[in-house]
Design a protein around this motif. Structure first.
Motif, PDB file in Angstrom:
ATOM      1  N   ALA A 152     -10.205   5.974  -4.034  1.00 56.68           N
ATOM      2  CA  ALA A 152     -10.424   6.304  -2.629  1.00 56.68           C
ATOM      3  C   ALA A 152      -9.539   5.481  -1.707  1.00 56.68           C
ATOM      4  O   ALA A 152      -9.123   5.945  -0.652  1.00 56.68           O
ATOM      5  CB  ALA A 152     -11.893   6.073  -2.274  1.00 56.68           C
ATOM      6  N   ASP A 153      -9.241   4.229  -2.119  1.00 59.06           N
ATOM      7  CA  ASP A 153      -8.437   3.375  -1.251  1.00 59.06           C
ATOM      8  C   ASP A 153      -7.935   2.184  -2.060  1.00 59.06           C
ATOM      9  O   ASP A 153      -8.434   1.871  -3.136  1.00 59.06           O
ATOM     10  CB  ASP A 153      -9.253   2.886  -0.063  1.00 59.06           C
ATOM     11  CG  ASP A 153      -8.382   2.325   1.062  1.00 59.06           C
ATOM     12  OD1 ASP A 153      -7.155   2.575   1.051  1.00 59.06           O
ATOM     13  OD2 ASP A 153      -8.916   1.633   1.934  1.00 59.06           O
ATOM     14  N   LEU A 154      -6.916   1.525  -1.505  1.00 55.85           N
ATOM     15  CA  LEU A 154      -6.339   0.324  -2.091  1.00 55.85           C
ATOM     16  C   LEU A 154      -6.134  -0.705  -1.001  1.00 55.85           C
ATOM     17  O   LEU A 154      -5.697  -0.376   0.099  1.00 55.85           O
ATOM     18  CB  LEU A 154      -4.976   0.628  -2.744  1.00 55.85           C
ATOM     19  CG  LEU A 154      -4.968   1.400  -4.049  1.00 55.85           C
ATOM     20  CD1 LEU A 154      -3.552   1.920  -4.316  1.00 55.85           C
ATOM     21  CD2 LEU A 154      -5.399   0.520  -5.200  1.00 55.85           C
ATOM     22  N   ASP A 155      -6.444  -1.946  -1.310  1.00 53.18           N
ATOM     23  CA  ASP A 155      -6.193  -3.044  -0.388  1.00 53.18           C
ATOM     24  C   ASP A 155      -5.701  -4.228  -1.196  1.00 53.18           C
ATOM     25  O   ASP A 155      -6.285  -4.570  -2.231  1.00 53.18           O
ATOM     26  CB  ASP A 155      -7.461  -3.413   0.380  1.00 53.18           C
ATOM     27  CG  ASP A 155      -7.205  -4.501   1.410  1.00 53.18           C
ATOM     28  OD1 ASP A 155      -7.316  -5.693   1.050  1.00 53.18           O
ATOM     29  OD2 ASP A 155      -6.867  -4.168   2.555  1.00 53.18           O
ATOM     30  N   ARG A 170     -14.253   6.118  -6.353  1.00 50.98           N
ATOM     31  CA  ARG A 170     -15.439   6.940  -6.145  1.00 50.98           C
ATOM     32  C   ARG A 170     -16.007   7.315  -7.514  1.00 50.98           C
ATOM     33  O   ARG A 170     -15.370   8.028  -8.295  1.00 50.98           O
ATOM     34  CB  ARG A 170     -15.088   8.172  -5.330  1.00 50.98           C
ATOM     35  CG  ARG A 170     -16.272   8.995  -4.886  1.00 50.98           C
ATOM     36  CD  ARG A 170     -15.872  10.086  -3.906  1.00 50.98           C
ATOM     37  NE  ARG A 170     -15.477   9.533  -2.609  1.00 50.98           N
ATOM     38  CZ  ARG A 170     -14.217   9.488  -2.183  1.00 50.98           C
ATOM     39  NH1 ARG A 170     -13.230   9.919  -2.942  1.00 50.98           N
ATOM     40  NH2 ARG A 170     -13.942   8.982  -0.984  1.00 50.98           N
ATOM     41  N   ARG A 185     -15.783  -1.114  -5.649  1.00 51.36           N
ATOM     42  CA  ARG A 185     -14.512  -1.803  -5.486  1.00 51.36           C
ATOM     43  C   ARG A 185     -14.287  -2.743  -6.665  1.00 51.36           C
ATOM     44  O   ARG A 185     -15.188  -3.470  -7.066  1.00 51.36           O
ATOM     45  CB  ARG A 185     -14.468  -2.581  -4.173  1.00 51.36           C
ATOM     46  CG  ARG A 185     -13.071  -3.035  -3.795  1.00 51.36           C
ATOM     47  CD  ARG A 185     -13.026  -3.576  -2.378  1.00 51.36           C
ATOM     48  NE  ARG A 185     -13.150  -2.545  -1.364  1.00 51.36           N
ATOM     49  CZ  ARG A 185     -12.139  -1.810  -0.931  1.00 51.36           C
ATOM     50  NH1 ARG A 185     -10.930  -1.976  -1.436  1.00 51.36           N
ATOM     51  NH2 ARG A 185     -12.316  -0.907   0.019  1.00 51.36           N
ATOM     52  N   ILE A 200      -3.695   6.288  -4.875  1.00 46.75           N
ATOM     53  CA  ILE A 200      -4.687   6.907  -3.989  1.00 46.75           C
ATOM     54  C   ILE A 200      -4.788   8.409  -4.281  1.00 46.75           C
ATOM     55  O   ILE A 200      -3.789   9.129  -4.322  1.00 46.75           O
ATOM     56  CB  ILE A 200      -4.338   6.656  -2.513  1.00 46.75           C
ATOM     57  CG1 ILE A 200      -4.441   5.155  -2.201  1.00 46.75           C
ATOM     58  CG2 ILE A 200      -5.266   7.455  -1.598  1.00 46.75           C
ATOM     59  CD1 ILE A 200      -4.061   4.783  -0.797  1.00 46.75           C
ATOM     60  N   ILE A 254      -9.209  -2.264  -5.497  1.00 40.55           N
ATOM     61  CA  ILE A 254      -9.168  -0.813  -5.585  1.00 40.55           C
ATOM     62  C   ILE A 254     -10.574  -0.257  -5.414  1.00 40.55           C
ATOM     63  O   ILE A 254     -11.524  -0.733  -6.027  1.00 40.55           O
ATOM     64  CB  ILE A 254      -8.556  -0.377  -6.938  1.00 40.55           C
ATOM     65  CG1 ILE A 254      -8.462   1.142  -7.054  1.00 40.55           C
ATOM     66  CG2 ILE A 254      -9.318  -0.961  -8.112  1.00 40.55           C
ATOM     67  CD1 ILE A 254      -7.688   1.607  -8.275  1.00 40.55           C
ATOM     68  N   ALA A 255     -10.717   0.724  -4.535  1.00 40.88           N
ATOM     69  CA  ALA A 255     -12.001   1.381  -4.308  1.00 40.88           C
ATOM     70  C   ALA A 255     -11.994   2.710  -5.050  1.00 40.88           C
ATOM     71  O   ALA A 255     -11.107   3.551  -4.831  1.00 40.88           O
ATOM     72  CB  ALA A 255     -12.235   1.601  -2.820  1.00 40.88           C
ATOM     73  N   ARG A 266       0.829  -1.212   0.000  1.00 44.05           N
ATOM     74  CA  ARG A 266       0.000   0.000   0.000  1.00 44.05           C
ATOM     75  C   ARG A 266       0.861   1.258   0.000  1.00 44.05           C
ATOM     76  O   ARG A 266       0.557   2.236  -0.699  1.00 44.05           O
ATOM     77  CB  ARG A 266      -0.932   0.008   1.211  1.00 44.05           C
ATOM     78  CG  ARG A 266      -2.027   1.081   1.142  1.00 44.05           C
ATOM     79  CD  ARG A 266      -2.942   1.003   2.352  1.00 44.05           C
ATOM     80  NE  ARG A 266      -4.090   1.891   2.200  1.00 44.05           N
ATOM     81  CZ  ARG A 266      -4.056   3.199   2.438  1.00 44.05           C
ATOM     82  NH1 ARG A 266      -2.934   3.768   2.838  1.00 44.05           N
ATOM     83  NH2 ARG A 266      -5.147   3.939   2.285  1.00 44.05           N
ATOM     84  N   GLU A 267       1.940   1.256   0.770  1.00 46.05           N
ATOM     85  CA  GLU A 267       2.816   2.431   0.834  1.00 46.05           C
ATOM     86  C   GLU A 267       3.485   2.711  -0.499  1.00 46.05           C
ATOM     87  O   GLU A 267       3.779   3.865  -0.824  1.00 46.05           O
ATOM     88  CB  GLU A 267       3.872   2.234   1.924  1.00 46.05           C
ATOM     89  CG  GLU A 267       3.311   2.321   3.343  1.00 46.05           C
ATOM     90  CD  GLU A 267       4.369   2.085   4.395  1.00 46.05           C
ATOM     91  OE1 GLU A 267       5.473   1.615   4.043  1.00 46.05           O
ATOM     92  OE2 GLU A 267       4.087   2.364   5.590  1.00 46.05           O
TER      93      GLU A 267
END
Length: 246
Positions: free
Chosen positions: A216-219, A227, A234, A198, A224-225, A192-193
């Protein structure tokens, strides 16, 4: 390779001259019963490939083409950790300016330096491939790839020892693969870093449709999320056909 002290990768290292694809060689060795960690690298690929069968440009003697046979004891929902381990290892090999462009590219200043792929053709068996541009000059890239591609030589300003690059990648992959298998959260944190998306606006192709929005976010496991007009959707790695920045 002299000086390597691997946990699992490589259990055996084979260096070849010319092959259609190092991934294909790995699959042949998997069917022949070779153990996990079997690794093959080649001077030249005539049919190197990335995700969804896309061609991978790897001119003779200028790039890194390496594939590793894996037999991970992981449930299906944790298999994205294999791609994450390869992407983080490639980033760490490339240097502090390298970033992961989800799902499987490594970029420097927005230009593609490396790509990773994980193929699963048989239950419990996978082949992880990595292609990295090492000593390519700008003129060595095909015209359509030139504006969006880079290499270690271009970024560092001098020719690189490909053997040293291979060693660095395998050492880092060995460590990150161990984290994937043990459940060590360090891999997901590093992934993630190192991710570069993002807050970026992107276009995602999935199932023949295009979606545009802000990341909006990554996991590493959930994907990948993005918007999209107020709603967040996602996208999982295995379903995304293409991603580009807007």
């Amino acid at each position: 390779m002299h000086g390597l002290h691997p946990r699992r990768i490589p259990s055996k290292l084979v260096c070849l001259d010319e092959v259609p694809s190092t991934n294909d060689v790995c699959w042949e060795r998997a069917r022949a019963g070779d153990p996990e960690g079997f690794t093959v690298t080649a001077e030249f690929q005539t049919a190197g490939r990335g995700r969804f069968g896309r061609a991978w440009h790897s001119p003779r003697g200028l790039s890194l083409a390496v594939s590793v046979l894996l037999r991970p004891a992981l449930p299906a929902d944790r298999l994205p950790l294999l791609t994450a381990a390869a992407a983080v290892a490639a980033c760490e090999t490339a240097g502090r300016e390298a970033r992961i462009r989800w799902p499987n590219d490594v970029v420097v200043k927005g230009k593609k330096l490396a790509g990773v792929i994980v193929e699963g053709r048989e239950p419990g068996t996978f082949v992880l491939g990595c292609g990295m541009n090492v000593n390519l000059r700008a003129e060595d890239f095909p015209g359509d790839l030139r504006p969006a591609s880079t290499s270690l030589l271009i970024e560092r300003g001098e020719s690189q020892d490909r053997g040293a690059v291979l060693r660095s990648f395998l050492e880092r992959l060995d460590a990150r693969y161990d984290e994937a298998l043990s459940g060590d959260p360090s891999l997901a944190v590093a992934w993630r870093e190192l991710s570069a998306l993002i807050g970026q606006r992107v276009s995602i192709a999935e199932g023949g449709r295009e979606y545009r929005g802000e990341v909006a976010d990554l996991d590493v496991l959930e994907g990948i999320a993005v918007r999209l007009e107020g709603a967040v959707r996602r996208f999982r790695l295995e379903h995304v056909e293409r991603l580009r920045l807007l």
